[in-house]
Design a protein around this motif. Sequence first.
Motif, PDB file in Angstrom:
ATOM      1  N   CYS A 212       1.545 -12.932   4.941  1.00 23.55           N
ATOM      2  CA  CYS A 212       1.098 -11.771   5.693  1.00 23.55           C
ATOM      3  C   CYS A 212      -0.162 -11.876   6.036  1.00 23.55           C
ATOM      4  CB  CYS A 212       1.849 -10.692   5.235  1.00 23.55           C
ATOM      5  SG  CYS A 212       3.675 -10.593   4.856  1.00 23.55           S
ATOM      6  N   GLU A 214      -1.736 -10.443   8.255  1.00 23.12           N
ATOM      7  CA  GLU A 214      -2.069  -9.151   8.412  1.00 23.12           C
ATOM      8  C   GLU A 214      -2.776  -8.251   7.474  1.00 23.12           C
ATOM      9  OE1 GLU A 214       1.855 -10.231  10.786  1.00 23.12           O
ATOM     10  OE2 GLU A 214       0.960 -10.590   8.779  1.00 23.12           O
ATOM     11  N   GLY A 215      -2.360  -8.540   6.304  1.00 21.91           N
ATOM     12  CA  GLY A 215      -3.035  -7.726   5.269  1.00 21.91           C
ATOM     13  C   GLY A 215      -4.411  -8.491   5.030  1.00 21.91           C
ATOM     14  N   ALA A 218      -6.363  -6.791   7.832  1.00 19.49           N
ATOM     15  CA  ALA A 218      -6.439  -5.248   7.847  1.00 19.49           C
ATOM     16  C   ALA A 218      -7.430  -5.011   6.966  1.00 19.49           C
ATOM     17  CB  ALA A 218      -5.183  -4.797   7.496  1.00 19.49           C
ATOM     18  N   CYS A 219      -7.560  -5.785   5.753  1.00 22.67           N
ATOM     19  CA  CYS A 219      -8.587  -5.470   4.563  1.00 22.67           C
ATOM     20  C   CYS A 219      -9.894  -5.819   5.050  1.00 22.67           C
ATOM     21  CB  CYS A 219      -8.315  -6.246   3.490  1.00 22.67           C
ATOM     22  SG  CYS A 219      -9.507  -6.158   2.210  1.00 22.67           S
ATOM     23  N   ALA A 234      -6.212  -0.142   2.602  1.00 25.31           N
ATOM     24  CA  ALA A 234      -5.418  -1.052   3.809  1.00 25.31           C
ATOM     25  C   ALA A 234      -4.788  -2.189   2.912  1.00 25.31           C
ATOM     26  CB  ALA A 234      -6.429  -1.786   4.682  1.00 25.31           C
ATOM     27  N   TYR A 235      -5.378  -2.499   1.856  1.00 26.50           N
ATOM     28  CA  TYR A 235      -4.944  -3.861   1.115  1.00 26.50           C
ATOM     29  C   TYR A 235      -3.708  -3.654   0.145  1.00 26.50           C
ATOM     30  CZ  TYR A 235      -5.504  -8.740   0.151  1.00 26.50           C
ATOM     31  OH  TYR A 235      -5.542 -10.010  -0.244  1.00 26.50           O
ATOM     32  N   PRO A 237      -0.795  -2.036   0.066  1.00 21.29           N
ATOM     33  CA  PRO A 237       0.472  -2.670   0.270  1.00 21.29           C
ATOM     34  C   PRO A 237       0.949  -4.006   0.146  1.00 21.29           C
ATOM     35  CG  PRO A 237      -0.516  -0.919   2.065  1.00 21.29           C
ATOM     36  CD  PRO A 237      -1.577  -1.430   1.266  1.00 21.29           C
ATOM     37  N   TYR A 238      -0.260  -4.740   0.471  1.00 23.01           N
ATOM     38  CA  TYR A 238       0.131  -6.248   0.371  1.00 23.01           C
ATOM     39  C   TYR A 238      -0.248  -7.067  -1.085  1.00 23.01           C
ATOM     40  CZ  TYR A 238      -0.079  -5.566   5.516  1.00 23.01           C
ATOM     41  OH  TYR A 238      -0.008  -5.173   6.841  1.00 23.01           O
ATOM     42  N   THR A 292       6.678  -4.737   2.191  1.00 24.42           N
ATOM     43  CA  THR A 292       5.396  -5.140   2.607  1.00 24.42           C
ATOM     44  C   THR A 292       5.314  -4.835   4.342  1.00 24.42           C
ATOM     45  OG1 THR A 292       5.020  -7.112   1.247  1.00 24.42           O
ATOM     46  CG2 THR A 292       3.689  -6.957   2.996  1.00 24.42           C
ATOM     47  N   ALA A 295       6.580  -7.162   7.466  1.00 26.37           N
ATOM     48  CA  ALA A 295       6.829  -8.731   6.847  1.00 26.37           C
ATOM     49  C   ALA A 295       7.855  -9.378   7.679  1.00 26.37           C
ATOM     50  CB  ALA A 295       6.939  -8.682   5.383  1.00 26.37           C
TER      51      ALA A 295
END
Length: 301
Positions: A212, A214-215, A218-219, A234-235, A237-238, A292, A295
């Motif tokens: 993922c 995206e994580g 985002a971070c 931001a990080y 949840p991943y 996630t 996901a």
Amino acid sequence: MSHHLAPGVWGVVATPFVGSAHTVDETGLTRLVRHYEAIGATGLTVLGVFGEASRLSAGERRTVLEVVAESVGLPLVAGATALATAPVIEEARLVTETLGDRLAGLMVQVNSPDPITVAGHLNAVHEATGAPVVVQDYPATSGVTIRTADLAEAVKAVPSAVALKAEAPPTPSAVAALTAELDVPVFGGLGGLGLLDELACGAAGAMTGFSCPEGLIACTRAWHEGGYTAAREAYLPYLPLVNFEAQAGIGLAVRKEAIRRRGLFLEAGVRPPSRTLPEQLVPQLARHLSATPGAILAGAR
């Protein structure tokens, strides 16, 4: 003069296979790299360790490079698997012939604990091929351990260096020491496990694979926009999935199955002698993916 790699997330591309012969799946590869482009990756790294490059024939490596270059407009880093200079040059020539000016950097592993030997190796590869160099310090794969101060000394002696990928734990302290000494950007790897701390220590971003990505994006974006607190938020949840994918010996199999479940690969096969995903962990992977953000993509099977 070569341009330094831009900061952000350079996604390390896994190579999908189909069937019992583990044939390269060009459709799945195209789908994956277009997803990276759509979510805002800075660039892509192909033929890396998690791309199983060492288990691909020269023809298959060329196919992977061609498919990726034709599918996206992102800048590309390509990995070399060998440690000795002559075979690295041979790999590099295939890369430069295939990618031409699409090549942002050739990722070459540190091959000695001696900084003079490392610098000589990297400079010889550049002189023979003209390729800008991304220096990779990844002792878990290369078997080579170099002191951080010696690594900085080596990179300073390589004018063609455009980035350094630091994957010798503990990576945050290494990133801090390297960024204090070098002008070239330093990127973290290892599946993003230490990304937040690496950013806090001066990393330019991540050059790694994660099911993922995206994580990672985002971070990294949150760090530049809001600092530590925003990046941590931001990080978070991943991170369970990041940790789950970091399991020694089976990390590649976990990641490829996660990518398959996201709907990007048709199959999740890894080439022997890589270990397959233990059946006992399949339900836990499903739990991680369900928790996630984003996901499971639309159309996933």
